[in-house]
Scaffold this active site. Sequence first.
Site, PDB file in Angstrom:
ATOM      1  N   HIS A  83      23.661 -61.073 -10.082  1.00 15.31           N
ATOM      2  CA  HIS A  83      23.362 -62.465 -10.438  1.00 15.31           C
ATOM      3  C   HIS A  83      21.928 -62.841 -10.080  1.00 15.31           C
ATOM      4  O   HIS A  83      21.427 -63.865 -10.540  1.00 15.31           O
ATOM      5  CB  HIS A  83      24.406 -63.438  -9.864  1.00 15.31           C
ATOM      6  CG  HIS A  83      24.229 -63.809  -8.433  1.00 15.31           C
ATOM      7  ND1 HIS A  83      24.870 -63.160  -7.404  1.00 15.31           N
ATOM      8  CD2 HIS A  83      23.488 -64.783  -7.851  1.00 15.31           C
ATOM      9  CE1 HIS A  83      24.528 -63.723  -6.256  1.00 15.31           C
ATOM     10  NE2 HIS A  83      23.696 -64.708  -6.501  1.00 15.31           N
ATOM     11  N   ASP A 140      28.836 -57.255  -8.622  1.00 16.01           N
ATOM     12  CA  ASP A 140      27.591 -58.008  -8.483  1.00 16.01           C
ATOM     13  C   ASP A 140      26.499 -57.120  -7.870  1.00 16.01           C
ATOM     14  O   ASP A 140      26.071 -57.328  -6.732  1.00 16.01           O
ATOM     15  CB  ASP A 140      27.854 -59.254  -7.622  1.00 16.01           C
ATOM     16  CG  ASP A 140      26.762 -60.307  -7.765  1.00 16.01           C
ATOM     17  OD1 ASP A 140      25.826 -60.092  -8.557  1.00 16.01           O
ATOM     18  OD2 ASP A 140      26.851 -61.339  -7.072  1.00 16.01           O
ATOM     19  N   GLN A 243      22.746 -69.864   0.126  1.00 12.29           N
ATOM     20  CA  GLN A 243      21.897 -69.737  -1.059  1.00 12.29           C
ATOM     21  C   GLN A 243      20.512 -69.208  -0.680  1.00 12.29           C
ATOM     22  O   GLN A 243      19.860 -69.738   0.211  1.00 12.29           O
ATOM     23  CB  GLN A 243      21.748 -71.097  -1.764  1.00 12.29           C
ATOM     24  CG  GLN A 243      22.829 -71.355  -2.806  1.00 12.29           C
ATOM     25  CD  GLN A 243      24.230 -71.344  -2.248  1.00 12.29           C
ATOM     26  OE1 GLN A 243      24.449 -71.871  -1.173  1.00 12.29           O
ATOM     27  NE2 GLN A 243      25.165 -70.731  -2.939  1.00 12.29           N
ATOM     28  N   GLY A 244      20.092 -68.174  -1.375  1.00 12.68           N
ATOM     29  CA  GLY A 244      18.814 -67.537  -1.077  1.00 12.68           C
ATOM     30  C   GLY A 244      18.992 -66.214  -0.344  1.00 12.68           C
ATOM     31  O   GLY A 244      18.087 -65.405  -0.253  1.00 12.68           O
ATOM     32  N   ASP A 245      20.201 -66.023   0.192  1.00 14.94           N
ATOM     33  CA  ASP A 245      20.512 -64.745   0.853  1.00 14.94           C
ATOM     34  C   ASP A 245      21.045 -63.713  -0.137  1.00 14.94           C
ATOM     35  O   ASP A 245      21.093 -62.516   0.165  1.00 14.94           O
ATOM     36  CB  ASP A 245      21.555 -64.946   1.955  1.00 14.94           C
ATOM     37  CG  ASP A 245      20.972 -65.630   3.181  1.00 14.94           C
ATOM     38  OD1 ASP A 245      19.868 -65.245   3.601  1.00 14.94           O
ATOM     39  OD2 ASP A 245      21.624 -66.544   3.713  1.00 14.94           O
ATOM     40  N   SER A 246      21.478 -64.183  -1.283  1.00 14.56           N
ATOM     41  CA  SER A 246      22.063 -63.279  -2.281  1.00 14.56           C
ATOM     42  C   SER A 246      21.191 -62.065  -2.530  1.00 14.56           C
ATOM     43  O   SER A 246      19.965 -62.158  -2.547  1.00 14.56           O
ATOM     44  CB  SER A 246      22.229 -64.002  -3.612  1.00 14.56           C
ATOM     45  OG  SER A 246      23.396 -64.755  -3.587  1.00 14.56           O
TER      46      SER A 246
END
Length: 297
Positions: A83, A140, A243-246
């Site tokens: 993603h 993912d 969010q942002g660690d993905s």
Amino acid sequence: MRVPLSGRLAVSLAALLAALVLALAAPGAGAEVYEPQVVGGEGVPSGKYPFIASIQSSRVDTPSGHFCGGTLIDRDSVLTAAHCAEVIGARPSGSAPLYYRDVRVVVGRTLLRSDQGQVRRIESFSDIRIHPGYRNFAFDAAVINLDRPVGGIRPVRLATARQDFLERPGRMVTAAGWGNTVPQSLVDAFFGTGGLQIPNRMQEVSVPVVSDRLAQQTYGALDWPYVPRLMVAAGRSDLDTCQGDSGGPLFESTGGWYTQIGITSFGLGCGVLNYPGVYAEVNAPKIRSFIVRAAGL
Ligand code: ARG
């Protein structure tokens, strides 16, 4: 990850309410839905995890344009989430929000706003490989081949099929990255009210692995797609990625060697009780074999 919205899960109000009820009704939950520390982590000393990558674009409005994490898995391949890779397009103004030539992959950096580490680019759009089975956060995983090799950084090792013990519920494992450090309750997650703070320094957090059963129970009740054979859940009400660690790693350290167990993928809010962070399972045969082939390991 913030800018690209395409990969986000839509949450219906009904699902949100159901989650609230579940979180409140869960044994030992008390009245608190979440603790005020999302990541609950701490700053990483410079140079500690050089294999962790920051994927950046000048089009993204965060320190250094950071939008996702990744990991160096050989001299010129970075593993990230599908993603994350999905928002990178072949053309400057196509349907994907970011153009591949505007993307930088930085490894060996701890402080986003610094010149630490090595910066690489993506030479051709075909150097981005997304798992062919990627759908609805299943599979993912994506591999980005860098324009040239990185020097002097030991890549992370991928957990093997025989290392399922690394994912035993209750075991403490590490997650790290530059994701949001502001708490995201269920309500924040739904209305986008929690706020966003991307730290300059990489943060790490030690999180307990959560059983597939619990994750499937809680996420399943919301119709969120938790797939036990493809995912690992980890975290507690006050310890989570965000969010942002993905794209970054869930990993294990032993004597200077690092073994990657998961790829940060999704979660309901951040640090929400009974909704642990969800990670793509690196040693799931169909994920690991894709990574090995895509990177040419
Ligand atoms: N999807 C997020 C990203 O793009 C990662 C979210 C992880 N969430 C969590 N609660 N662990 O950065």
